[in-house]
Structure formats: C-alpha cells, structure tokens
Design an enzyme around this catalytic site. Structure first.
Site, PDB file in Angstrom:
ATOM      1  N   HIS A  80      12.044 -10.232  29.335  1.00 13.45           N
ATOM      2  CA  HIS A  80      12.873 -11.395  28.987  1.00 13.45           C
ATOM      3  C   HIS A  80      12.019 -12.547  28.469  1.00 13.45           C
ATOM      4  O   HIS A  80      12.209 -12.969  27.333  1.00 13.45           O
ATOM      5  CB  HIS A  80      13.756 -11.848  30.155  1.00 13.45           C
ATOM      6  CG  HIS A  80      14.647 -10.790  30.695  1.00 13.45           C
ATOM      7  ND1 HIS A  80      15.551 -10.121  29.906  1.00 13.45           N
ATOM      8  CD2 HIS A  80      14.756 -10.268  31.943  1.00 13.45           C
ATOM      9  CE1 HIS A  80      16.191  -9.230  30.644  1.00 13.45           C
ATOM     10  NE2 HIS A  80      15.714  -9.293  31.885  1.00 13.45           N
TER      11      HIS A  80
ATOM     12  N   ASP B 120      18.249  -2.765  29.448  1.00 16.08           N
ATOM     13  CA  ASP B 120      18.365  -3.486  30.712  1.00 16.08           C
ATOM     14  C   ASP B 120      19.599  -3.060  31.512  1.00 16.08           C
ATOM     15  O   ASP B 120      19.618  -2.001  32.127  1.00 16.08           O
ATOM     16  CB  ASP B 120      18.351  -4.987  30.434  1.00 16.08           C
ATOM     17  CG  ASP B 120      18.152  -5.836  31.674  1.00 16.08           C
ATOM     18  OD1 ASP B 120      18.055  -5.264  32.776  1.00 16.08           O
ATOM     19  OD2 ASP B 120      18.102  -7.078  31.565  1.00 16.08           O
TER      20      ASP B 120
END
Length: 452
Positions: free
Chosen positions: A274, A325
């Site tokens: 991220h 994810d």
C-alpha cells in the site's frame, strides 16, 4: 528430456509485441525462444496459442479468505475499520479443511485471470482460541496445497501478528479475541514455527510483518533477521491508514517507514504493501533503500483507503508490483490500469506509465517481489510461466496487434484469458481450468460454508 513447443501468434517480449514466436519448453523452463521468419508458421506438433501471450502475472498481495467477503461488505457505508469487523467473522470460521477448499477455488480463479504466482500474506495460524494445532503450520500448509491443486506458484508470506494496537514504545496492546488465532506470542516463537516451513518446486517461504501496529518495535529486527538469513522476501503493510501513522508518531515519535528503517526492515528483499500515506522523507527512505511497493488499487478504492504515491515512489527507486489484496476483484490487468488511472485522476494529466511499464509491474517486478527472480520474462532460461490474452473478443477486437500491450492493459479482463501455463504445464486451456472443474461452483460452495 521431453521438449514441448509452443507457437505464439503474438508475444510481448518486454519492450514490444512480436508476431510468430516459438517457445521450446523443457523441464519447466523456456529452453529457447525463436522469432522472425523461422517462426512465421507453427512448427509441426506445436501447441498453438492464438492471441497475445504475456509472461505470467504475479499477484504479489493476497488474503485468500477475504474472497468470502465479496458482495457481503458492499451494503451501507463505513471505513476500513468497520469492514475489518466483517473480516474477523469470516476468519473465525476457518478450519484447515475449509481454508483449503476456499483457497483452492480462489487460486483457480487467479489462474483463470492469468496469474501464475501468488504472494499469500498469511496470518490465520492457530485455532480460534489461539491454541496451536497439533501441526503448527497446518493452515499454511493448507494454502500451499491449495495453490498446488490449482496449479500456480505460491510464496507463503508467513506473517507476524502480535498485538491489537500500539500501546507505547515498549509494547503493544494484547490481541483482542478475534486476533488470538493470528498471534504466536512473540517474534521468536513465530520464527521457530515459520522455520518448519519448506520451499518446494512451486513454493517459496517468505516472511511478513503485518504492520507496525501489530508488531512492537522491539520485535521487528527478529523478523528482519530471519528473512535476511534465508534471503527470503519480507513484506509489510505500510501506512495503509492515517490512524496507523498517528499511533506510530504518538508512541515512537516517527513515521512507520522511519521505524521500519531504524530496525533494519527496509531493503531490496522487502516490499511495503500500500505505502499510501507517506511523507516526502518516507518516500526517500523507501526508494533509497530499494524497498519495493505493492499497490493494490482495487482494494484501496474499495476500502476508501486513498491513492498512494506510486509515481514518486518509483522515481525514488522503489520497484512497483501489484496485488488483488482483499479480492474485491481478481484482475491484475485492472490493477495495472487502475494505478495509471488513479494517477490521472489525481494529476489531471495522462500517460504516467506506458503499457509496457505497467506490464512489468504485473509480471517481472511482481515475481521478483515474491522471490521468483527467474520468472516474469519470455526468454531462454526463465520459468515457463505465461498466459495468453484473446485479441478477438468484444473488448479486445480492433486495435492492431503491435498495440497488444496497450490492448491487454487498458481493455482486457479475465474473461479474455484463453491459456495459462505454469512450469510448462497447461493449467488453463481455452478459457477453462484444467485442474479444478467448475470453479464458480467451487467458490460458491466454499464461501457458503463459511457464511452459514
């Protein structure tokens, strides 16, 4: 030694699309690549792949059990933190058997989307009350077996998760009841358990630090040393939430990136996942150390996390990779184009990455982040992992083949994946999974069992 010959109607060779490419595959690797006049027509006996063949896609960040949340969490409003409560409910229901069934179907869905390697960020280690199973790695082994059953490579990023939040500079808050099964108690206990896991032909064992809120600073170096001694990949959720940054600043007087740097976590085998809410100093630390960045745009937008500074990170020296994810969708081509399109929205200009650069993030650089440095390229000596995108579907028909990379990145979806080959083995053929029959039913059944 048996040689399998593939004739590729078009192939992306890293810088350009080449028509008529022949690959000879021996013992799971590409033994030879032939282009030009000698490859204009398929050799006798060759396996013919119509469309555009790319190196296999690398899904560098996965939480397989989050696939059970798809649709369930799209009702009402909220934040990452409210979404997390739904995630805990699913995690509480996982058993070794149910996790294997779900992950097998999820990894088969990935193969159907052209993914040949997955980085599984794995932290559901123990029984729901935190008691270790008789086999302390039975949950991780279920994921490894599931990837093998689905025919793809896996890097099991065995994850350290010790605390619910940062308490102070010396310790963290104890795990809450939902998190008990995630924790080994200490980083040393985690290292002892993780050391029992072994690499295999389609398996790499790596490490992960869940986040600075889940691993107290005093225990970070233990994880970094474990990974360094094995030359294993090390991943970490980094500055995904502003609340994480605020807590880190309050307890340690620095940002998460600085904390990780000071404890030896950053480096060329490390990937920050991220990397969303960073300061300029953070970007310089990450890029200057060669730490990678795994962007997960479909999850970051689904959870309203924000848009990370992918372009400044890459310019500072951080290699980019991509992951799905939480599996809001499993589509690495969408992750690639979303990274570019997010940057367009932020900057109101176009063309920050070429299609070739986006494909490199989805292929070669993604594999490198997972410890498969010999994958992600169509060249002699590389692992024989590749996938073929149709150029004649309702989405991809029209552009000239030399623009195949642009077509794949900006128009194709998993519905356009025709073939996926891993270690020379045909895993997806003509759009159907060769190893897992009826993947939609397998997904529906495994998810229903967890939601019931």
């Amino acid at each position: 030694m048996q040689v399998t010959t593939y004739w590729l109607e078009h192939a992306w060779l890293g810088t350009h699309v080449e028509p008529g490419v022949v690959l000879d595959v021996r013992e799971g690797r590409i033994a030879a690549v032939r282009t030009g006049a000698e490859a204009e027509a398929p050799p006798p006996g060759a396996v013919i792949l119509r469309g555009l063949t790319l190196p296999g896609l690398a899904n560098a960040h996965s939480h397989a059990f989050h696939r059970a949340l798809r649709g369930l969490v799209q009702v009402g409003s909220g934040t990452f933190w409210t979404w997390r409560e739904f995630m805990y409910r699913v995690a509480a229901r996982l058993t070794p058997e149910s996790y294997h069934a779900l992950a097998r179907a999820v990894y088969a869905e990935m193969a159907l989307a052209g993914v040949t390697a997955v980085g599984e960020f794995h932290y559901v280690h123990h029984a729901p009350d935190g008691t270790p199973y008789a086999d302390p790695n039975v949950m991780g082994e279920a994921l490894i077996a599931a990837a093998g059953d689905a025919g793809i490579r896996i890097t099991l990023l065995d994850t350290v998760y010790l605390s619910a939040a940062i308490r102070d500079k010396h310790s963290g808050e104890p795990p809450n009841p939902h998190q008990l099964r995630f924790s080994d108690g200490t980083a040393e206990a985690w290292a002892e358990r993780a050391s029992l896991l072994k690499d295999g032909e389609l398996v790499r064992i790596g490490a992960a630090i869940h986040s600075v809120r889940a691993v107290p600073a005093a225990q970070l170096s233990t994880v970094a040393s474990w990974a360094a001694s094995r030359e294993a990949p090390l991943h970490v959720h980094l500055s995904e939430q502003t609340a994480e940054n605020d807590a880190c600043l309050a307890a340690y007087g620095c940002t998460p990136a600085r904390l990780l740097a000071d404890h030896g976590v950053l480096g060329r085998r490390t990937t920050g996942v991220h990397n969303t809410h960073l300061t300029d100093e953070d970007i310089a630390l990450i890029g200057g150390s060669g730490t990678g960045t795994c962007m997960c745009p479909t999850t970051e937008r689904d959870l309203a996390d924000g848009i990370g500074p992918a372009l400044p990170l890459q310019q500072a020296g951080s290699p980019l990779s991509l992951g799905s994810d939480s599996h809001a969708v499993i589509d690495l081509l969408e992750e690639a184009r979303a990274m570019e399109l997010n940057e367009r929205l932020r900057s109101r200009t176009r063309g920050h990455w070429t299609a070739a650069a986006l494909l490199r993030a989805a292929t070669e650089d993604g594999h490198a982040a997972l410890g498969w440095s010999d994958a992600g390229r169509l060249e002699s000596g590389a692992l024989a992992d590749f996938t073929t995108v149709a150029l004649d579907s309702v989405r991809t028909a029209g552009p000239v083949p030399r623009l195949g990379a642009e077509t794949a990145v900006f128009t194709a979806t998993p519905a356009d994946i025709r073939h996926t080959v891993v270690a020379g083995r045909h895993v997806v053929r003509d759009g159907a999974h060769a190893l897992v029959p009826d993947v939609p039913s397998a997904l529906a059944e495994s998810i229903a069992a967890l939601r019931s």
